[in-house]
Write an enzyme that holds these catalytic residues in place. Structure first.
Site, PDB file in Angstrom:
ATOM      1  N   GLU A 179       0.818  -1.218  -0.180  1.00  0.00           N
ATOM      2  CA  GLU A 179      -0.005  -0.075  -0.077  1.00  0.00           C
ATOM      3  C   GLU A 179       0.936   1.266  -0.095  1.00  0.00           C
ATOM      4  O   GLU A 179       1.193   1.880   0.990  1.00  0.00           O
ATOM      5  CB  GLU A 179      -1.096   0.089   1.010  1.00  0.00           C
ATOM      6  CG  GLU A 179      -1.887   0.964   1.205  1.00  0.00           C
ATOM      7  CD  GLU A 179      -2.628   1.291   2.391  1.00  0.00           C
ATOM      8  OE1 GLU A 179      -3.610   2.348   2.485  1.00  0.00           O
ATOM      9  OE2 GLU A 179      -2.645   0.532   3.385  1.00  0.00           O
ATOM     10  N   LYS A 200      -2.662  -1.981  -2.686  1.00  0.00           N
ATOM     11  CA  LYS A 200      -3.857  -0.970  -2.381  1.00  0.00           C
ATOM     12  C   LYS A 200      -3.249   0.358  -2.794  1.00  0.00           C
ATOM     13  O   LYS A 200      -2.425   0.935  -2.072  1.00  0.00           O
ATOM     14  CB  LYS A 200      -4.023  -1.247  -0.975  1.00  0.00           C
ATOM     15  CG  LYS A 200      -5.331  -0.269  -0.212  1.00  0.00           C
ATOM     16  CD  LYS A 200      -5.464  -0.714   1.052  1.00  0.00           C
ATOM     17  CE  LYS A 200      -6.722   0.279   1.762  1.00  0.00           C
ATOM     18  NZ  LYS A 200      -7.183  -0.339   3.069  1.00  0.00           N
TER      19      LYS A 200
END
Length: 296
Positions: A176, A213
């Site tokens: 992420e 993400k």
């Protein structure tokens, strides 16, 4: 690695619920839920209250595998129980939802326009704990605030370095590298970020599986072709401070990207709501996020 869970994450319809607020973000999450800071005296009481909130969400009839693929947990939640089962076991055995664990230890100070992850000094121990608790994957977050190619390169390299280690331990990591939604030159930052991610994917061993993400990109479908890499299991989106309505609107324009919302998922839920009010609002939220994730 649980191959049934891997297949679900790769091909299932739905989205990922982010229930992993930790440390500094927990008081804010509780406050939005209607639990003020004078309701607890220490971290132990605070985490008990946030586990109660997450338990209420997870046990809701609306929170089911028909629309939710996985849920991201915080360490305390992982080691807490719901109805005599550890949370990950409850999710998978009772709900058919894949359990994922947040593993990073927070952000370092801003440098070169980015915030790297703090060194994960306890990662080996945490992964052993996660294995005992039947966790499928992990999630780790860093943040990009400015257009600085060296900083972005450093972020991506750090994420992949940890991802390889986590993969060798038997988990599927979510990488992420969040781009601040208020960053100047956001679209240019995202172009550089994608370039660096592709470099790392091209060099990644074929048996190392990862998920991503990302902040919903300014340029629609920027990341959609990353799914063509064999190693990429799924691409999910964070809401990043956008409202649920705007998050859904932006997400619905991006192919091969599903939601992994936290605040946007729990928006409007309140400790004082009746079970009927709570379930109805949660059902409405889940349905809107589900539609934005699958109807492209």
């Amino acid at each position: 690695m649980n191959t049934k869970q891997l297949e679900r994450m790769r091909t299932g319809k739905g989205f990922v619920a982010a229930l992993d607020q930790s440390g500094g973000s927990t008081p804010k999450a509780l406050k939005l839920y209607g639990v003020m800071e004078d309701s607890y005296n220490n971290d132990e009481e605070m985490f008990k209250l946030v586990h109660d909130m997450r338990t209420r969400i997870i046990k809701s009839p609306s929170f089911s595998s028909e629309r939710i693929l996985a849920a991201i947990l915080f360490k305390v939640t992982m080691n807490s129980k719901i109805d005599d089962l550890y949370t990950a076991d409850f999710l998978w055995e009772q709900k058919g939802i894949v359990p994922i664990l947040k593993v990073d230890e927070g952000l370092a100070d801003l440098n070169n326009g980015v915030q790297l992850m703090k060194p994960m000094k306890n990662l080996d121990e945490l992964l052993e704990n996660a294995k005992e608790r039947n966790i499928f994957g992990t999630k780790m977050r860093s943040v990009i605030k400015e257009l600085n190619e060296n900083g972005i390169k450093e972020i991506v390299e750090q994420q992949f370095e940890y991802a390889k280690k986590i993969s060798k331990a038997g988990f599927v990591p979510i990488i992420e590298p969040e781009v601040d939604i208020n960053a100047e030159k956001k679209s240019e930052i995202e172009e550089v970020l994608k370039k660096e991610v592709v470099k790392q994917l091209e060099a990644l061993e074929k048996d190392v599986y990862v998920m991503f993400k990302f902040t919903i990109p300014t340029v629609e479908n920027l990341y959609s072709d990353l799914v063509n890499f064999e190693q990429v299991v799924r691409i999910v989106a964070l809401s990043g401070g956008y409202s649920r309505e705007l998050s859904n609107e932006l997400l619905s324009k991006n192919q091969n990207m599903i939601a992994s919302f936290s605040r946007a998922l729990s928006e409007g839920l309140n400790v004082n709501q009746t079970e009927k009010e709570f379930d109805e609002l949660l059902d409405s939220s889940i349905e809107s996020i589900y539609k934005a994730s699958i109807e492209k």
